[in-house]
Design a protein around this motif. Structure first.
Motif, PDB file in Angstrom:
ATOM      1  N   ALA A 278      38.540  38.865  42.325  1.00 33.55           N
ATOM      2  CA  ALA A 278      37.350  38.067  42.042  1.00 33.55           C
ATOM      3  C   ALA A 278      36.139  38.606  42.798  1.00 33.55           C
ATOM      4  CB  ALA A 278      37.603  36.607  42.412  1.00 33.55           C
ATOM      5  N   LYS A 279      36.337  38.947  44.056  1.00 35.46           N
ATOM      6  CA  LYS A 279      35.250  39.499  44.866  1.00 35.46           C
ATOM      7  C   LYS A 279      34.783  40.836  44.310  1.00 35.46           C
ATOM      8  CE  LYS A 279      34.086  40.493  49.709  1.00 35.46           C
ATOM      9  NZ  LYS A 279      34.622  40.518  51.105  1.00 35.46           N
ATOM     10  N   TYR A 280      35.746  41.670  43.931  1.00 36.38           N
ATOM     11  CA  TYR A 280      35.420  42.987  43.386  1.00 36.38           C
ATOM     12  C   TYR A 280      34.644  42.883  42.083  1.00 36.38           C
ATOM     13  CZ  TYR A 280      36.063  47.211  40.651  1.00 36.38           C
ATOM     14  OH  TYR A 280      35.840  48.290  39.834  1.00 36.38           O
TER      15      TYR A 280
ATOM     16  N   ASN B 223      32.764  49.342  32.008  1.00 40.94           N
ATOM     17  CA  ASN B 223      32.966  49.146  30.578  1.00 40.94           C
ATOM     18  C   ASN B 223      34.291  48.443  30.297  1.00 40.94           C
ATOM     19  OD1 ASN B 223      31.462  52.101  30.798  1.00 40.94           O
ATOM     20  ND2 ASN B 223      30.592  50.749  29.241  1.00 40.94           N
ATOM     21  N   ARG B 224      35.267  48.652  31.182  1.00 39.78           N
ATOM     22  CA  ARG B 224      36.556  47.962  31.075  1.00 39.78           C
ATOM     23  C   ARG B 224      37.117  47.763  32.475  1.00 39.78           C
ATOM     24  NH1 ARG B 224      39.602  51.420  26.234  1.00 39.78           N
ATOM     25  NH2 ARG B 224      38.103  50.926  24.595  1.00 39.78           N
ATOM     26  N   SER B 225      37.868  46.681  32.656  1.00 40.01           N
ATOM     27  CA  SER B 225      38.611  46.475  33.890  1.00 40.01           C
ATOM     28  C   SER B 225      40.066  46.861  33.646  1.00 40.01           C
ATOM     29  CB  SER B 225      38.513  45.018  34.339  1.00 40.01           C
ATOM     30  OG  SER B 225      38.933  44.139  33.300  1.00 40.01           O
TER      31      SER B 225
ATOM     32  N   VAL C  45      39.728  38.150  35.760  1.00 42.75           N
ATOM     33  CA  VAL C  45      38.538  38.909  35.371  1.00 42.75           C
ATOM     34  C   VAL C  45      37.627  38.069  34.491  1.00 42.75           C
ATOM     35  CG1 VAL C  45      37.722  40.867  34.004  1.00 42.75           C
ATOM     36  CG2 VAL C  45      39.595  41.182  35.625  1.00 42.75           C
ATOM     37  N   ASN C  46      38.189  37.453  33.469  1.00 41.35           N
ATOM     38  CA  ASN C  46      37.382  36.675  32.533  1.00 41.35           C
ATOM     39  C   ASN C  46      36.733  35.460  33.188  1.00 41.35           C
ATOM     40  OD1 ASN C  46      39.626  37.260  29.691  1.00 41.35           O
ATOM     41  ND2 ASN C  46      38.033  38.535  30.582  1.00 41.35           N
ATOM     42  N   THR C  47      37.382  34.916  34.205  1.00 40.00           N
ATOM     43  CA  THR C  47      36.823  33.773  34.925  1.00 40.00           C
ATOM     44  C   THR C  47      35.625  34.179  35.771  1.00 40.00           C
ATOM     45  OG1 THR C  47      38.976  32.657  35.006  1.00 40.00           O
ATOM     46  CG2 THR C  47      37.315  31.951  36.610  1.00 40.00           C
ATOM     47  N   ASN C  48      35.690  35.351  36.386  1.00 39.96           N
ATOM     48  CA  ASN C  48      34.666  35.767  37.328  1.00 39.96           C
ATOM     49  C   ASN C  48      33.606  36.694  36.741  1.00 39.96           C
ATOM     50  OD1 ASN C  48      35.544  34.759  40.207  1.00 39.96           O
ATOM     51  ND2 ASN C  48      37.425  35.405  39.144  1.00 39.96           N
ATOM     52  N   TYR C  49      33.915  37.334  35.623  1.00 42.62           N
ATOM     53  CA  TYR C  49      32.914  38.156  34.934  1.00 42.62           C
ATOM     54  C   TYR C  49      33.214  38.100  33.439  1.00 42.62           C
ATOM     55  CZ  TYR C  49      29.260  41.630  34.446  1.00 42.62           C
ATOM     56  OH  TYR C  49      28.086  42.262  34.112  1.00 42.62           O
TER      57      TYR C  49
ATOM     58  N   LEU D 132      34.047  40.965  30.066  1.00 39.90           N
ATOM     59  CA  LEU D 132      34.466  42.316  30.430  1.00 39.90           C
ATOM     60  C   LEU D 132      35.851  42.583  29.838  1.00 39.90           C
ATOM     61  CD1 LEU D 132      33.879  44.909  32.041  1.00 39.90           C
ATOM     62  CD2 LEU D 132      34.999  43.824  34.010  1.00 39.90           C
ATOM     63  N   PRO D 133      35.989  43.576  28.957  1.00 37.66           N
ATOM     64  CA  PRO D 133      37.298  43.858  28.355  1.00 37.66           C
ATOM     65  C   PRO D 133      38.330  44.291  29.403  1.00 37.66           C
ATOM     66  CG  PRO D 133      35.528  44.935  27.132  1.00 37.66           C
ATOM     67  CD  PRO D 133      34.928  44.451  28.416  1.00 37.66           C
ATOM     68  N   VAL D 134      39.572  43.953  29.143  1.00 40.10           N
ATOM     69  CA  VAL D 134      40.674  44.278  30.052  1.00 40.10           C
ATOM     70  C   VAL D 134      41.596  45.298  29.396  1.00 40.10           C
ATOM     71  CG1 VAL D 134      42.768  43.368  31.137  1.00 40.10           C
ATOM     72  CG2 VAL D 134      40.611  42.100  31.309  1.00 40.10           C
TER      73      VAL D 134
END
Length: 428
Positions: free
Chosen positions: A240-242, A251-253, A292-296, A299-301
């Protein structure tokens, strides 16, 4: 031909016909998710034959010694396109780029590190050119992981970006259209690097990419952070911090996981397939996606490195026919849950390879991947099976969708893959 065209392909793989005495009904619902064109992808690694940890598993299939001119390898890789070829792995953070004058590659001393390499991996620009020539011949989309620990002596400091900058500048000048994406560092979320420092380093790499590729049309993407297994609250907090800092640069996580469904070193996996253990193999990716979706949001995973068993796999298990059931199940689960791409470990190298490292012949998983790519589309549908049998799996997808709002009806194909993963137990 006007109207919707629906094709139902039933693919049933069975060991015992008696297991299918009862009828099964697969219900196909609405759209669940859409994945990238290169959804079914694969990886490569830097392991060397003389590495005491994994040399026996990799032999000469690491990126410094792999015979990239082998025509069978080239054609098999070409057959799996469109696909991302992600080059990285554990030794990634020991790679030094021989451009400019890096001191690590101008010494005869053997530099030790945590993986007991016999020294830094010095990537010459000649070898880099050979890798890119393979990429251009086969049509794979290269995602290269950069060394994110270069001269980083503590977790709370930034890496020295000088070598990466010179390498990116060289690549942009000499091979401007050959790299699809870059990544930075490998699985450094377990205390190796503080989340904010790594996120800021991604900002540095994004700045270099934008500087050296000013035209967006051929500018490489940036993926990250390539975190390792993601299962607990501490890792959620790190991620979350990152992602709050690095999200604008990406572009993707990306996340890395290994299912480790095989018990110890024995190839007795068959009973676990019947017990639906495969359903648990994508839990880490889905938890990662939620964080990822909660914090940004938005952003595609991508599952950037996923395999059936860690540490190079298990010979006689992860390179056999039975492993294709793991592969198909993970392909289906990730696609249905909106993970946009899945890079499987590996195309070649280790004991989970899709192509045999000595004969350059395809292993069973190669054909499972080939089958998926040729039959399954990008738009995946919700499915359910009216049965308590854990051995039945079903996935459905649309082969095409109309992108024109003026088209009253579309031509398309929905492909149903119906698999059973019941296999005989190995005799004691």
């Amino acid at each position: 031909m006007k109207g919707n065209v629906v094709l139902l392909c039933a693919i049933v793989i069975a060991a015992h016909a008696a297991n299918h005495a009862r009828s099964q009904t697969l219900t196909v619902g609405g759209v669940s998710a859409q994945v990238a064109l290169e959804f079914r992808s694969f990886t490569a690694d830097w392991w060397r034959h003389n590495n005491p940890k994994n040399g026996d598993r990799w032999q000469y299939a690491g990126m410094m010694t792999l015979n990239l001119t082998n025509i069978r390898l080239r054609n098999l890789a070409k057959g799996l396109t469109p696909a991302i070829w992600r080059i990285g792995g554990s030794p990634e953070d020991s790679v030094v780029y021989v451009v400019g004058n890096p001191p690590e590659c101008n010494t005869t001393e053997k530099v030790k590190d945590s993986y007991n390499y016999p020294g830094p991996i010095c990537l010459t620009m000649e070898r880099w050119g050979e890798i890119l020539e393979f990429v251009n011949y086969t049509g794979v989309r290269l995602a290269l992981g950069l060394n994110g620990l270069y001269q980083r002596h503590h977790s709370d400091m930034h890496f020295n970006s000088t070598n990466a900058r010179e390498f990116l500048q060289y690549t942009a000048k000499n091979h401007p259209d050959s790299v699809y994406a870059f990544e930075l560092s490998n699985e450094d979320n377990h205390g190796q690097v503080d989340a904010d420092k790594l996120a800021e380093d991604f900002g540095t790499i994004r700045g270099f990419i934008n500087e050296f590729w000013p035209e967006e049309s051929n500018r490489p993407l940036l993926f990250g952070p390539d975190v390792g297994e993601h299962f607990d609250d501490k890792e959620d907090e790190w991620l979350a911090k990152y992602v709050k800092i690095a999200g604008p640069y990406l572009n993707r996580s990306t996340v890395h996981t290994y299912c480790n469904s095989y018990a110890g070193t024995l190839c007795g996996w068959e009973h676990k397939l019947v017990q639906a253990e495969l359903d648990n193999c994508t839990m880490a990716e889905l938890r990662f996606k939620h964080t990822v979706n909660t914090n940004y949001p938005g952003l595609p995973v991508m599952a950037g490195e996923v395999g059936p068993h860690s540490h190079g796999g298990l010979d006689g298990c992860t390179n056999t026919f039975a492993n294709a059931f793991w592969y198909l199940q993970v392909l289906g689960n990730l696609a249905q849950n909106g993970v946009v791409a899945f890079a499987r470990s590996t195309m070649i190298g280790g004991w989970y390879e899709m192509i045999n490292k000595t004969s350059f012949s395809p292993n069973p998983d190669y054909f499972a991947g080939l089958f998926w790519g040729r039959l399954m589309g990008r738009v995946h549908l919700m499915t359910s099976i009216s049965s308590d049998a854990t051995s039945v799996r079903g996935f459905a997808s649309c082969r095409s969708l109309s992108t024109s709002s003026s088209t009253a009806s579309t031509e398309g194909v929905t492909v149903l893959m119906y698999t059973t993963v019941t296999l005989p137990r190995r005799a004691a």
